[in-house]
Design a protein around this motif. Structure first.
Motif, PDB file in Angstrom:
ATOM      1  N   SER A   8      32.788 -32.676  75.720  1.00 32.51           N
ATOM      2  CA  SER A   8      33.787 -33.740  75.672  1.00 32.51           C
ATOM      3  C   SER A   8      34.888 -33.428  74.671  1.00 32.51           C
ATOM      4  O   SER A   8      35.971 -33.965  74.769  1.00 32.51           O
ATOM      5  CB  SER A   8      33.149 -35.084  75.313  1.00 32.51           C
ATOM      6  OG  SER A   8      32.788 -35.107  73.953  1.00 32.51           O
ATOM      7  N   GLY A   9      34.596 -32.581  73.692  1.00 27.95           N
ATOM      8  CA  GLY A   9      35.603 -32.236  72.705  1.00 27.95           C
ATOM      9  C   GLY A   9      35.998 -33.399  71.821  1.00 27.95           C
ATOM     10  O   GLY A   9      37.100 -33.424  71.296  1.00 27.95           O
ATOM     11  N   ARG A  10      35.120 -34.371  71.649  1.00 27.86           N
ATOM     12  CA  ARG A  10      35.467 -35.582  70.915  1.00 27.86           C
ATOM     13  C   ARG A  10      34.852 -35.639  69.513  1.00 27.86           C
ATOM     14  O   ARG A  10      34.660 -36.703  68.976  1.00 27.86           O
ATOM     15  CB  ARG A  10      35.018 -36.824  71.702  1.00 27.86           C
ATOM     16  CG  ARG A  10      35.693 -36.978  73.055  1.00 27.86           C
ATOM     17  CD  ARG A  10      37.196 -37.092  72.890  1.00 27.86           C
ATOM     18  NE  ARG A  10      37.868 -37.369  74.139  1.00 27.86           N
ATOM     19  CZ  ARG A  10      38.552 -36.481  74.845  1.00 27.86           C
ATOM     20  NH1 ARG A  10      38.654 -35.240  74.420  1.00 27.86           N
ATOM     21  NH2 ARG A  10      39.139 -36.819  75.961  1.00 27.86           N
ATOM     22  N   SER A  11      34.580 -34.494  68.948  1.00 30.56           N
ATOM     23  CA  SER A  11      34.029 -34.446  67.596  1.00 30.56           C
ATOM     24  C   SER A  11      34.491 -33.155  66.937  1.00 30.56           C
ATOM     25  O   SER A  11      34.638 -32.132  67.599  1.00 30.56           O
ATOM     26  CB  SER A  11      32.490 -34.488  67.655  1.00 30.56           C
ATOM     27  OG  SER A  11      31.954 -34.278  66.369  1.00 30.56           O
ATOM     28  N   LEU A  12      34.710 -33.211  65.651  1.00 30.05           N
ATOM     29  CA  LEU A  12      35.145 -32.010  64.936  1.00 30.05           C
ATOM     30  C   LEU A  12      34.013 -31.028  64.709  1.00 30.05           C
ATOM     31  O   LEU A  12      34.226 -29.824  64.649  1.00 30.05           O
ATOM     32  CB  LEU A  12      35.759 -32.399  63.592  1.00 30.05           C
ATOM     33  CG  LEU A  12      37.067 -33.178  63.665  1.00 30.05           C
ATOM     34  CD1 LEU A  12      37.498 -33.603  62.271  1.00 30.05           C
ATOM     35  CD2 LEU A  12      38.152 -32.358  64.333  1.00 30.05           C
ATOM     36  N   THR A  13      32.787 -31.530  64.575  1.00 36.60           N
ATOM     37  CA  THR A  13      31.675 -30.658  64.220  1.00 36.60           C
ATOM     38  C   THR A  13      30.771 -30.305  65.388  1.00 36.60           C
ATOM     39  O   THR A  13      30.076 -29.298  65.338  1.00 36.60           O
ATOM     40  CB  THR A  13      30.825 -31.306  63.116  1.00 36.60           C
ATOM     41  OG1 THR A  13      30.341 -32.568  63.577  1.00 36.60           O
ATOM     42  CG2 THR A  13      31.645 -31.491  61.845  1.00 36.60           C
ATOM     43  N   ASN A  14      30.727 -31.125  66.445  1.00 39.82           N
ATOM     44  CA  ASN A  14      29.900 -30.828  67.599  1.00 39.82           C
ATOM     45  C   ASN A  14      30.607 -31.359  68.845  1.00 39.82           C
ATOM     46  O   ASN A  14      30.502 -32.527  69.182  1.00 39.82           O
ATOM     47  CB  ASN A  14      28.506 -31.441  67.473  1.00 39.82           C
ATOM     48  CG  ASN A  14      27.606 -31.061  68.639  1.00 39.82           C
ATOM     49  OD1 ASN A  14      28.059 -30.576  69.675  1.00 39.82           O
ATOM     50  ND2 ASN A  14      26.305 -31.274  68.461  1.00 39.82           N
ATOM     51  N   ARG A  15      31.315 -30.496  69.532  1.00 38.99           N
ATOM     52  CA  ARG A  15      32.145 -30.911  70.665  1.00 38.99           C
ATOM     53  C   ARG A  15      31.333 -31.252  71.909  1.00 38.99           C
ATOM     54  O   ARG A  15      31.884 -31.622  72.931  1.00 38.99           O
ATOM     55  CB  ARG A  15      33.168 -29.831  70.954  1.00 38.99           C
ATOM     56  CG  ARG A  15      34.138 -29.678  69.776  1.00 38.99           C
ATOM     57  CD  ARG A  15      35.013 -28.465  69.890  1.00 38.99           C
ATOM     58  NE  ARG A  15      35.886 -28.463  71.046  1.00 38.99           N
ATOM     59  CZ  ARG A  15      37.101 -28.993  71.072  1.00 38.99           C
ATOM     60  NH1 ARG A  15      37.584 -29.572  69.998  1.00 38.99           N
ATOM     61  NH2 ARG A  15      37.832 -28.934  72.153  1.00 38.99           N
ATOM     62  N   ASN A  16      29.999 -31.150  71.840  1.00 39.54           N
ATOM     63  CA  ASN A  16      29.135 -31.469  72.974  1.00 39.54           C
ATOM     64  C   ASN A  16      28.265 -32.700  72.718  1.00 39.54           C
ATOM     65  O   ASN A  16      27.360 -32.990  73.488  1.00 39.54           O
ATOM     66  CB  ASN A  16      28.225 -30.283  73.299  1.00 39.54           C
ATOM     67  CG  ASN A  16      29.014 -29.070  73.725  1.00 39.54           C
ATOM     68  OD1 ASN A  16      30.080 -29.195  74.310  1.00 39.54           O
ATOM     69  ND2 ASN A  16      28.507 -27.902  73.418  1.00 39.54           N
ATOM     70  N   SER A  17      28.504 -33.423  71.641  1.00 40.51           N
ATOM     71  CA  SER A  17      27.600 -34.508  71.271  1.00 40.51           C
ATOM     72  C   SER A  17      27.972 -35.868  71.833  1.00 40.51           C
ATOM     73  O   SER A  17      27.204 -36.809  71.710  1.00 40.51           O
ATOM     74  CB  SER A  17      27.505 -34.607  69.741  1.00 40.51           C
ATOM     75  OG  SER A  17      28.764 -34.981  69.211  1.00 40.51           O
ATOM     76  N   THR A  18      29.125 -35.991  72.439  1.00 31.49           N
ATOM     77  CA  THR A  18      29.538 -37.297  72.954  1.00 31.49           C
ATOM     78  C   THR A  18      29.983 -37.174  74.409  1.00 31.49           C
ATOM     79  O   THR A  18      30.283 -36.081  74.891  1.00 31.49           O
ATOM     80  CB  THR A  18      30.726 -37.865  72.141  1.00 31.49           C
ATOM     81  OG1 THR A  18      31.838 -36.961  72.246  1.00 31.49           O
ATOM     82  CG2 THR A  18      30.351 -38.061  70.690  1.00 31.49           C
ATOM     83  N   LEU A  19      30.022 -38.301  75.084  1.00 31.44           N
ATOM     84  CA  LEU A  19      30.533 -38.353  76.448  1.00 31.44           C
ATOM     85  C   LEU A  19      31.804 -39.175  76.467  1.00 31.44           C
ATOM     86  O   LEU A  19      32.199 -39.760  75.466  1.00 31.44           O
ATOM     87  CB  LEU A  19      29.481 -38.964  77.377  1.00 31.44           C
ATOM     88  CG  LEU A  19      28.202 -38.139  77.530  1.00 31.44           C
ATOM     89  CD1 LEU A  19      27.197 -38.886  78.382  1.00 31.44           C
ATOM     90  CD2 LEU A  19      28.502 -36.779  78.138  1.00 31.44           C
ATOM     91  N   TRP A  20      32.439 -39.252  77.597  1.00 29.24           N
ATOM     92  CA  TRP A  20      33.677 -39.994  77.745  1.00 29.24           C
ATOM     93  C   TRP A  20      33.352 -41.447  78.000  1.00 29.24           C
ATOM     94  O   TRP A  20      32.230 -41.796  78.331  1.00 29.24           O
ATOM     95  CB  TRP A  20      34.486 -39.423  78.903  1.00 29.24           C
ATOM     96  CG  TRP A  20      34.607 -37.955  78.777  1.00 29.24           C
ATOM     97  CD1 TRP A  20      35.555 -37.263  78.101  1.00 29.24           C
ATOM     98  CD2 TRP A  20      33.716 -36.979  79.314  1.00 29.24           C
ATOM     99  NE1 TRP A  20      35.329 -35.917  78.182  1.00 29.24           N
ATOM    100  CE2 TRP A  20      34.197 -35.719  78.917  1.00 29.24           C
ATOM    101  CE3 TRP A  20      32.558 -37.034  80.066  1.00 29.24           C
ATOM    102  CZ2 TRP A  20      33.571 -34.523  79.271  1.00 29.24           C
ATOM    103  CZ3 TRP A  20      31.932 -35.863  80.413  1.00 29.24           C
ATOM    104  CH2 TRP A  20      32.442 -34.634  80.021  1.00 29.24           C
ATOM    105  N   GLY A  21      34.348 -42.277  77.908  1.00 35.84           N
ATOM    106  CA  GLY A  21      34.122 -43.692  78.159  1.00 35.84           C
ATOM    107  C   GLY A  21      35.139 -44.261  79.115  1.00 35.84           C
ATOM    108  O   GLY A  21      36.287 -43.843  79.171  1.00 35.84           O
ATOM    109  N   ALA A  22      34.688 -45.208  79.889  1.00 34.75           N
ATOM    110  CA  ALA A  22      35.550 -46.013  80.744  1.00 34.75           C
ATOM    111  C   ALA A  22      35.053 -47.430  80.556  1.00 34.75           C
ATOM    112  O   ALA A  22      33.919 -47.641  80.123  1.00 34.75           O
ATOM    113  CB  ALA A  22      35.431 -45.587  82.203  1.00 34.75           C
TER     114      ALA A  22
END
Length: 147
Positions: A8-22
């Motif tokens: 998801s690229g939504r974190s500075l330290t772990n770009r795979n730790s979050t998902l997108w939101g709707a």
């Protein structure tokens, strides 16, 4: 798909730790759907069946590439997803503010508006920051005058 396989690229330290939101906002007289970064899939039909139809749907429509298919839809997919969620008015977003991808800046909106022809919704094309109502959505092709 395991979480570790999702980017998801939504974190500075772990770009795979979050998902997108709707999200959807529904009241007795108005409903809104906001699509976050997303690849195209059956989830749009499911959202439409469970929560739709929507008076207005803001649909992600930009920064696409074959390599990013899981996180950004192509314009034709965004136009189809708007129909599947049951949008009455669709607003293509995530394309006009700055250029992130390898395609031409105008390509996402041109392709979305072509793909939306014949779909059961109106396309709103507001300028960045423009206020409008769903009863008379802006449809000016303002980007055509931008170089």
């Amino acid at each position: 798909m395991a979480l570790a396989d999702v980017f998801s690229g939504r974190s500075l330290t772990n770009r795979n730790s979050t998902l997108w939101g709707a999200w959807a906002v529904k009241s007795s007289d108005f409903s809104l759907y906001f699509n976050g970064d997303s690849g195209y899939g059956k989830h749009f039909k499911e959202i439409g069946a469970k929560y739709g139809p929507f008076d207005i749907a803001f649909m992600e429509n930009g920064a696409y590439n074959e390599n990013w298919a899981q996180i950004h839809m192509f314009p034709e997919q965004s136009a189809q997803a708007a129909a599947e969620v049951g949008a009455k008015v669709a607003v293509p977003i995530h394309w006009a503010k700055f250029d992130l991808a390898y395609h031409n800046w105008k390509d996402p909106i041109e392709r979305f508006t072509r793909a939306a022809q014949g779909k059961p919704y109106q396309v709103a094309t507001p300028k960045i920051g423009q206020i409008f109502g769903t009863d008379n959505p802006p449809q000016e092709k303002w980007w055509q005058g931008v170089k």
